[in-house]
Design a protein around this motif. Sequence first.
Motif, PDB file in Angstrom:
ATOM      1  N   ASP A   1      -7.258  -0.775   1.149  1.00 23.61           N
ATOM      2  CA  ASP A   1      -7.264  -0.244  -0.219  1.00 23.61           C
ATOM      3  C   ASP A   1      -8.430  -0.813  -1.025  1.00 23.61           C
ATOM      4  O   ASP A   1      -9.136  -0.077  -1.719  1.00 23.61           O
ATOM      5  CB  ASP A   1      -5.946  -0.585  -0.923  1.00 23.61           C
ATOM      6  CG  ASP A   1      -4.733   0.034  -0.248  1.00 23.61           C
ATOM      7  OD1 ASP A   1      -4.911   0.923   0.607  1.00 23.61           O
ATOM      8  OD2 ASP A   1      -3.604  -0.366  -0.588  1.00 23.61           O
ATOM      9  N   ASP A   2      -8.623  -2.114  -0.947  1.00 29.83           N
ATOM     10  CA  ASP A   2      -9.694  -2.753  -1.717  1.00 29.83           C
ATOM     11  C   ASP A   2     -11.074  -2.308  -1.249  1.00 29.83           C
ATOM     12  O   ASP A   2     -12.004  -2.183  -2.055  1.00 29.83           O
ATOM     13  CB  ASP A   2      -9.573  -4.278  -1.645  1.00 29.83           C
ATOM     14  CG  ASP A   2      -8.378  -4.802  -2.441  1.00 29.83           C
ATOM     15  OD1 ASP A   2      -7.873  -4.074  -3.320  1.00 29.83           O
ATOM     16  OD2 ASP A   2      -7.938  -5.938  -2.167  1.00 29.83           O
TER      17      ASP A   2
ATOM     18  N   ASP B   1       4.860  -2.735  -5.787  1.00 32.55           N
ATOM     19  CA  ASP B   1       3.544  -3.320  -6.047  1.00 32.55           C
ATOM     20  C   ASP B   1       2.431  -2.300  -5.865  1.00 32.55           C
ATOM     21  O   ASP B   1       1.450  -2.291  -6.621  1.00 32.55           O
ATOM     22  CB  ASP B   1       3.306  -4.526  -5.137  1.00 32.55           C
ATOM     23  CG  ASP B   1       4.174  -5.726  -5.514  1.00 32.55           C
ATOM     24  OD1 ASP B   1       4.647  -5.767  -6.671  1.00 32.55           O
ATOM     25  OD2 ASP B   1       4.382  -6.601  -4.660  1.00 32.55           O
ATOM     26  N   GLU B   2       2.561  -1.447  -4.850  1.00 30.90           N
ATOM     27  CA  GLU B   2       1.551  -0.410  -4.622  1.00 30.90           C
ATOM     28  C   GLU B   2       1.533   0.587  -5.784  1.00 30.90           C
ATOM     29  O   GLU B   2       0.463   0.978  -6.257  1.00 30.90           O
ATOM     30  CB  GLU B   2       1.832   0.317  -3.307  1.00 30.90           C
ATOM     31  CG  GLU B   2       1.555  -0.518  -2.077  1.00 30.90           C
ATOM     32  CD  GLU B   2       2.037   0.141  -0.794  1.00 30.90           C
ATOM     33  OE1 GLU B   2       1.347   0.005   0.231  1.00 30.90           O
ATOM     34  OE2 GLU B   2       3.117   0.777  -0.811  1.00 30.90           O
TER      35      GLU B   2
ATOM     36  N   GLU C   1      -1.969   0.954 -12.747  1.00 34.83           N
ATOM     37  CA  GLU C   1      -2.841   0.103 -13.563  1.00 34.83           C
ATOM     38  C   GLU C   1      -4.297   0.515 -13.415  1.00 34.83           C
ATOM     39  O   GLU C   1      -5.055   0.551 -14.392  1.00 34.83           O
ATOM     40  CB  GLU C   1      -2.653  -1.367 -13.176  1.00 34.83           C
ATOM     41  CG  GLU C   1      -1.343  -1.963 -13.676  1.00 34.83           C
ATOM     42  CD  GLU C   1      -1.168  -3.413 -13.264  1.00 34.83           C
ATOM     43  OE1 GLU C   1      -1.936  -3.906 -12.394  1.00 34.83           O
ATOM     44  OE2 GLU C   1      -0.242  -4.057 -13.795  1.00 34.83           O
ATOM     45  N   HIS C   2      -4.700   0.861 -12.186  1.00 33.74           N
ATOM     46  CA  HIS C   2      -6.085   1.271 -11.948  1.00 33.74           C
ATOM     47  C   HIS C   2      -6.371   2.605 -12.638  1.00 33.74           C
ATOM     48  O   HIS C   2      -7.422   2.778 -13.281  1.00 33.74           O
ATOM     49  CB  HIS C   2      -6.357   1.360 -10.452  1.00 33.74           C
ATOM     50  CG  HIS C   2      -7.799   1.201 -10.097  1.00 33.74           C
ATOM     51  ND1 HIS C   2      -8.724   2.200 -10.306  1.00 33.74           N
ATOM     52  CD2 HIS C   2      -8.495   0.161  -9.566  1.00 33.74           C
ATOM     53  CE1 HIS C   2      -9.929   1.789  -9.898  1.00 33.74           C
ATOM     54  NE2 HIS C   2      -9.807   0.557  -9.455  1.00 33.74           N
TER      55      HIS C   2
ATOM     56  N   LYS D   1       2.495   0.026  -8.851  1.00 37.77           N
ATOM     57  CA  LYS D   1       1.958  -0.675 -10.020  1.00 37.77           C
ATOM     58  C   LYS D   1       0.437  -0.770  -9.943  1.00 37.77           C
ATOM     59  O   LYS D   1      -0.259  -0.548 -10.944  1.00 37.77           O
ATOM     60  CB  LYS D   1       2.574  -2.071 -10.111  1.00 37.77           C
ATOM     61  CG  LYS D   1       2.072  -2.890 -11.295  1.00 37.77           C
ATOM     62  CD  LYS D   1       2.709  -4.291 -11.302  1.00 37.77           C
ATOM     63  CE  LYS D   1       2.152  -5.122 -12.452  1.00 37.77           C
ATOM     64  NZ  LYS D   1       2.679  -6.505 -12.439  1.00 37.77           N
ATOM     65  N   LYS D   2      -0.087  -1.087  -8.776  1.00 38.44           N
ATOM     66  CA  LYS D   2      -1.536  -1.217  -8.604  1.00 38.44           C
ATOM     67  C   LYS D   2      -2.238   0.100  -8.911  1.00 38.44           C
ATOM     68  O   LYS D   2      -3.244   0.133  -9.638  1.00 38.44           O
ATOM     69  CB  LYS D   2      -1.860  -1.667  -7.179  1.00 38.44           C
ATOM     70  CG  LYS D   2      -3.357  -1.763  -6.886  1.00 38.44           C
ATOM     71  CD  LYS D   2      -3.602  -2.254  -5.474  1.00 38.44           C
ATOM     72  CE  LYS D   2      -5.098  -2.379  -5.182  1.00 38.44           C
ATOM     73  NZ  LYS D   2      -5.368  -2.970  -3.845  1.00 38.44           N
TER      74      LYS D   2
END
Length: 200
Positions: free
Chosen positions: A103-104, A26-27, A33-34, A29-30
């Motif tokens: 992260d956000d 998931d990390e 994508e960013h 992928k995030k």
Amino acid sequence: MKRLTTTLATIFIALLATAQTTIDKDERKKALEHLKKSQSDLIDLVNDLNAEQINFKQGEDSWSIAECMEHIAISEKNLIGMVQMSLKEESDPSKRGEVAMTDDQIIGLITSREQKVKTRKEFEPTNSFGDFDGTVRAFKERRESNIKFVKSTDADLRNHYMQFPFGLIDTYQGILFMSGHTQRHTDQIREIMNNDDFPG
């Protein structure tokens, strides 16, 4: 039986201790994508601009779109360089508690245009790519290289760190920061293009 259980537990703990920690699916992928979205948003925005438009400045102390683009391309190399330098050091899980932000929060901080920050000298545009097309090409090449790195790396990105003025971040967050930095200056370019005097 008890001795066997103890032995197996000891082996398991030893394996955990020696195994390299990497980002999870998931990390990865995030981050990918960013990186891809911030790239496509920027390129879509600057495509088909003419010379008058890319060199327009809102004021004497403002950057043009050409200068913003060069700054982004320079930063793409410099920021991943900081990540790579950090990865040469020993990983240190004991520092996890010192990481300043989630992260956000990192993405929110760098993408916000509310607070203006003067860049360091080595990040300043100096017409180092010859022309605007060369600058765009350099950014694309560097971003594709960085995307390839994120796709394939098994480095321990969570236990290597980078020191920024606002605090300590891990190298995974450094990659998010790099992508968010692109987004920040894409928004700056939009501001330039929305200026009443921007050439038509």
